[in-house]
Design a protein around this motif. Sequence first.
Motif, short mmCIF file in Angstrom:
data_model
loop_
_atom_site.label_atom_id
_atom_site.label_comp_id
_atom_site.label_asym_id
_atom_site.label_seq_id
_atom_site.Cartn_x
_atom_site.Cartn_y
_atom_site.Cartn_z
N ILE A 282 8.39 -5.94 -53.40
CA ILE A 282 9.12 -4.90 -52.67
C ILE A 282 8.26 -4.27 -51.59
CG2 ILE A 282 10.41 -2.75 -52.90
CD1 ILE A 282 11.71 -5.20 -54.22
N ASN B 43 3.53 -7.02 -55.78
CA ASN B 43 4.76 -6.23 -55.67
C ASN B 43 5.57 -6.75 -54.48
OD1 ASN B 43 6.75 -4.28 -55.13
ND2 ASN B 43 5.51 -2.66 -56.04
N VAL C 157 12.77 -11.77 -53.90
CA VAL C 157 12.28 -12.84 -54.78
C VAL C 157 13.29 -13.97 -54.94
CG1 VAL C 157 10.70 -11.35 -56.04
CG2 VAL C 157 13.06 -11.58 -56.83
N GLU D 265 17.96 -9.81 -56.08
CA GLU D 265 16.84 -9.22 -55.36
C GLU D 265 16.40 -10.20 -54.27
OE1 GLU D 265 14.51 -7.49 -53.44
OE2 GLU D 265 15.16 -6.19 -55.08
N SER E 188 12.03 -2.91 -65.16
CA SER E 188 12.67 -3.93 -64.35
C SER E 188 12.04 -5.28 -64.67
CB SER E 188 12.49 -3.62 -62.85
OG SER E 188 12.84 -4.73 -62.06
N SER E 189 12.88 -6.31 -64.70
CA SER E 189 12.34 -7.66 -64.94
C SER E 189 11.61 -8.19 -63.70
CB SER E 189 13.45 -8.62 -65.35
OG SER E 189 14.40 -8.77 -64.31
N LEU E 190 11.60 -7.42 -62.62
CA LEU E 190 10.82 -7.79 -61.45
C LEU E 190 9.33 -7.62 -61.72
CD1 LEU E 190 11.12 -8.70 -58.48
CD2 LEU E 190 11.22 -6.28 -57.85
N PHE E 191 8.99 -6.70 -62.61
CA PHE E 191 7.59 -6.39 -62.92
C PHE E 191 7.38 -6.51 -64.43
CE2 PHE E 191 9.00 -3.54 -59.42
CZ PHE E 191 8.31 -4.15 -58.37
N ARG F 262 16.11 -14.14 -56.67
CA ARG F 262 16.67 -14.33 -58.01
C ARG F 262 17.26 -13.03 -58.52
NH1 ARG F 262 12.92 -12.14 -61.67
NH2 ARG F 262 10.77 -12.01 -60.88
N GLU F 263 17.98 -13.15 -59.62
CA GLU F 263 18.54 -11.96 -60.26
C GLU F 263 17.46 -11.24 -61.05
OE1 GLU F 263 23.22 -12.83 -61.07
OE2 GLU F 263 21.78 -13.50 -62.59
N ILE F 264 17.56 -9.92 -61.06
CA ILE F 264 16.66 -9.13 -61.89
C ILE F 264 17.50 -8.19 -62.75
CG2 ILE F 264 14.76 -9.26 -60.24
CD1 ILE F 264 15.37 -6.31 -59.57
N GLU G 158 17.56 -4.40 -64.71
CA GLU G 158 16.98 -3.07 -64.62
C GLU G 158 17.57 -2.16 -65.68
OE1 GLU G 158 16.22 -2.70 -59.82
OE2 GLU G 158 18.16 -2.09 -60.64
#
Length: 235
Positions: A219, A217, A28, A25, A44-47, A30-32, A34
């Motif tokens: 995104i 957020n 950020v 991603e 998602s590990s983004l949130f 880094r890897e996320i 989903e």
Amino acid sequence: MITRFEELDWQPTPMGDLTLRRRAEPAVGREIYEVKLGEEYLMSSLFTVAEEELATLGLAALDRDDLVVLVGGLGLGYTALTALRDPRVRSLEVIDALPAVIGWHRRKLLPTSAELVDDPRTTLTHGDFFAVMRAAPGDEGRRFDAILLDVDHSPRHQLDPSHADLYDAAGLRALDRHLTPGGVFALWSDDPPDAEFMVALDAVFDHGAAHVVDFDNPITGGVSSNSVYVGVSRG
């Protein structure tokens, strides 16, 4: 820019095809991770802020030690792991309807998995959380100091129609039978606080509250929010 996805697992389920994937991603750096169910994004590990706050806010409502905790919905593991990091927790059971999700963690495919499954306090159970809540507590009378639920999008938007009966007063009373006196029920929701659900929560539990959890957020470049409901059992 072409976003590269790595599919870590894919399995059919009664509710649709379940996919775990990892991707970079750029927002950020880094890897996320989903999870999709059919064409719908589940998590998602983004949130993860609100999932963590589900455990933090739920357990904060308990003024006791030696806690026995039940989590409905394993997902990426952030709610369960946050609960385990509370030193008062004696045991943690997580019920998930999808054996694939439990398998991901047992295979340690996710960032939370090793800490979660290697902790001797953790039990991962394949089962229907909603069916367990409808049934009376077993002969052993096991009850929980906290029940933390993160399965559906919100009380109004369920992944499966069979879940709907939990979110009215009768369903919440059935769930309350599984709590110790003064125990806590906490619920994650993707929607803003729902006045109709709060009426049902207040009919069954004391100190009902709907917490709005804000988080950045990356995104959209703005702030998003989820809700966490908390109620205390009257015993």
